[in-house]
Design an enzyme around this catalytic site. Structure first.
Site, PDB file in Angstrom:
ATOM      1  N   SER A   1       6.027  -6.718 -10.652  1.00  0.00           N
ATOM      2  CA  SER A   1       5.075  -7.273 -11.612  1.00  0.00           C
ATOM      3  C   SER A   1       5.685  -8.380 -12.473  1.00  0.00           C
ATOM      4  O   SER A   1       5.014  -9.393 -12.730  1.00  0.00           O
ATOM      5  CB  SER A   1       4.502  -6.158 -12.493  1.00  0.00           C
ATOM      6  OG  SER A   1       3.660  -5.312 -11.741  1.00  0.00           O
TER       7      SER A   1
ATOM      8  N   LYS B   1       0.320   6.867 -15.034  1.00  0.00           N
ATOM      9  CA  LYS B   1      -1.080   6.426 -15.037  1.00  0.00           C
ATOM     10  C   LYS B   1      -2.047   7.493 -15.565  1.00  0.00           C
ATOM     11  O   LYS B   1      -3.006   7.179 -16.269  1.00  0.00           O
ATOM     12  CB  LYS B   1      -1.507   5.990 -13.633  1.00  0.00           C
ATOM     13  CG  LYS B   1      -0.835   4.720 -13.160  1.00  0.00           C
ATOM     14  CD  LYS B   1      -1.354   4.300 -11.785  1.00  0.00           C
ATOM     15  CE  LYS B   1      -0.669   3.046 -11.294  1.00  0.00           C
ATOM     16  NZ  LYS B   1      -1.209   2.603  -9.983  1.00  0.00           N
TER      17      LYS B   1
ATOM     18  N   ASP C   1      -6.692  -1.395 -10.191  1.00  0.00           N
ATOM     19  CA  ASP C   1      -6.513  -1.167  -8.752  1.00  0.00           C
ATOM     20  C   ASP C   1      -7.860  -1.232  -8.030  1.00  0.00           C
ATOM     21  O   ASP C   1      -7.916  -1.595  -6.855  1.00  0.00           O
ATOM     22  CB  ASP C   1      -5.872   0.201  -8.495  1.00  0.00           C
ATOM     23  CG  ASP C   1      -4.398   0.231  -8.843  1.00  0.00           C
ATOM     24  OD1 ASP C   1      -3.760  -0.848  -8.836  1.00  0.00           O
ATOM     25  OD2 ASP C   1      -3.878   1.325  -9.129  1.00  0.00           O
TER      26      ASP C   1
ATOM     27  N   SER D   1       9.888  -2.747  -9.707  1.00  0.00           N
ATOM     28  CA  SER D   1       8.587  -3.374  -9.922  1.00  0.00           C
ATOM     29  C   SER D   1       8.660  -4.889  -9.728  1.00  0.00           C
ATOM     30  O   SER D   1       9.562  -5.558 -10.245  1.00  0.00           O
ATOM     31  CB  SER D   1       8.081  -3.076 -11.335  1.00  0.00           C
ATOM     32  OG  SER D   1       6.890  -3.804 -11.588  1.00  0.00           O
TER      33      SER D   1
ATOM     34  N   GLY E   1      -1.003  -4.603   2.506  1.00  0.00           N
ATOM     35  CA  GLY E   1      -1.090  -4.039   1.161  1.00  0.00           C
ATOM     36  C   GLY E   1      -0.661  -4.964   0.034  1.00  0.00           C
ATOM     37  O   GLY E   1      -0.874  -4.644  -1.133  1.00  0.00           O
TER      38      GLY E   1
ATOM     39  N   GLY F   1      -4.086   9.047  -6.395  1.00  0.00           N
ATOM     40  CA  GLY F   1      -4.637   8.071  -7.321  1.00  0.00           C
ATOM     41  C   GLY F   1      -5.091   6.793  -6.641  1.00  0.00           C
ATOM     42  O   GLY F   1      -6.134   6.226  -7.002  1.00  0.00           O
TER      43      GLY F   1
ATOM     44  N   ARG G   1      -4.321  15.911   4.024  1.00  0.00           N
ATOM     45  CA  ARG G   1      -3.660  17.097   4.594  1.00  0.00           C
ATOM     46  C   ARG G   1      -3.966  18.345   3.780  1.00  0.00           C
ATOM     47  O   ARG G   1      -4.095  19.432   4.325  1.00  0.00           O
ATOM     48  CB  ARG G   1      -2.146  16.865   4.680  1.00  0.00           C
ATOM     49  CG  ARG G   1      -1.782  15.758   5.667  1.00  0.00           C
ATOM     50  CD  ARG G   1      -0.314  15.795   6.036  1.00  0.00           C
ATOM     51  NE  ARG G   1       0.033  14.656   6.878  1.00  0.00           N
ATOM     52  CZ  ARG G   1      -0.183  14.583   8.183  1.00  0.00           C
ATOM     53  NH1 ARG G   1      -0.768  15.603   8.801  1.00  0.00           N
ATOM     54  NH2 ARG G   1       0.165  13.512   8.872  1.00  0.00           N
TER      55      ARG G   1
END
Length: 282
Positions: free
Chosen positions: A16, A65, A101, A14, A244, A131, A153
């Site tokens: 963060s 999450k 998000d 991470s 991203g 998600g 898919r």
């Protein structure tokens, strides 16, 4: 001193702590932000106990999450819509959960493309139905689009997403099988990859953009590598691209504001810091 965390399993990857640590230093705040590795079997207990460890709240990442969504006492409207929580805080003794998000993705689009970009987008094509796709679709539903197509898919997952998020009357939400993407591409002026395809160690996203409009915007939520093969293919066709990394940076803003009382800025210096870290760990 205010303490916050990011919890996941595994968690060592991470970035963060690097983001929040930069802001704490930048704004001269007396606080800390640390990684916490918690296995899924122990996550419920962690939600009950983190206050006693002195934490004001924190971020939640894979695979917790959905468990956080179920474990909090109150949720924001956008967390309810997405069905996942990535930000926790205590308010009047109550454990709250949010999904940042949603504004994170939209803030990055606005910062990359300029306000009003959506006026030229009737149809958005979202690739994937996990998600991240739910957060992207929830954000796009608040913009003046006419149609959002979710292609996956496994068609049933796309259908579940459409059912759960629904159509509000102004934006039509559709589920499509992956093989029908070429039929949608000519109308899609925004194309967003929310799958892990193209991520380092994963197969590339194999999608021919020849049928996409000449003024299409192509976005990818993958940020390692920063320019995925999908974005490289889009750039080669002269299409506008959005990487991203900005979503990661912008989704961190609301949590920092909740815990530390300051609204931080996503600056070129912060972006350069995270990019250098990504490059250094190749």
């Amino acid at each position: 001193m205010t303490k916050a965390f990011v919890v996941g399993h595994p968690i060592k990857h991470s970035r963060s702590p690097l983001i929040h640590g930069y802001w704490l230093k930048q704004y001269g705040l007396d606080g800390s932000y640390e990684r916490t590795d918690v296995a899924p079997v122990d996550f419920g207990e962690f939600l009950k106990s983190f206050r006693s460890l002195g934490f004001a709240g924190g971020n939640v990442t894979i695979p917790h999450k959905e468990a956080a969504f179920l474990g909090v006492e109150r949720r924001t409207a956008q967390a309810e819509r997405v069905g996942a929580v990535n930000t926790l805080w205590i308010e009047d003794g109550v454990l709250w959960g949010d999904n940042t998000d949603v504004p994170g993705f939209m803030a990055h689009l606005d910062a990359s493309l300029g306000t009003g970009w959506e006026r030229d987008v009737d149809t958005a094509l979202v690739l994937g139905a996990g998600g991240a796709a739910r957060a992207v679709v929830a954000g796009l539903q608040d913009r003046p689009l006419k149609r959002i197509v979710v292609a996956n898919r496994t068609l049933s997952k796309a259908e579940d997403l459409v059912r759960d998020l629904g159509s509000d009357g102004s934006v039509r939400l559709e589920a499509r099988a992956w093989e029908t993407i070429p039929q949608v591409l000519p109308q899609a002026r925004l194309i967003v990859n929310t799958t892990s395809l193209g991520m380092a160690g994963q197969p590339p996203l194999d999608l021919d953009l020849a049928r996409a409009p000449h003024d299409a915007i192509v976005a990818d939520i993958v940020y390692v590598p920063l320019q995925t093969p999908f974005l490289a293919a889009a750039a080669a066709r002269g299409l506008r691209t959005v990487d991203g990394l900005g979503m990661l940076l912008h989704q961190a803003v609301p949590g920092f504001r909740r815990w530390f009382g300051v609204t931080p800025e996503v600056t070129p210096a912060l972006r350069a810091l995270i990019l250098a870290d990504i490059e250094g760990h190749r």
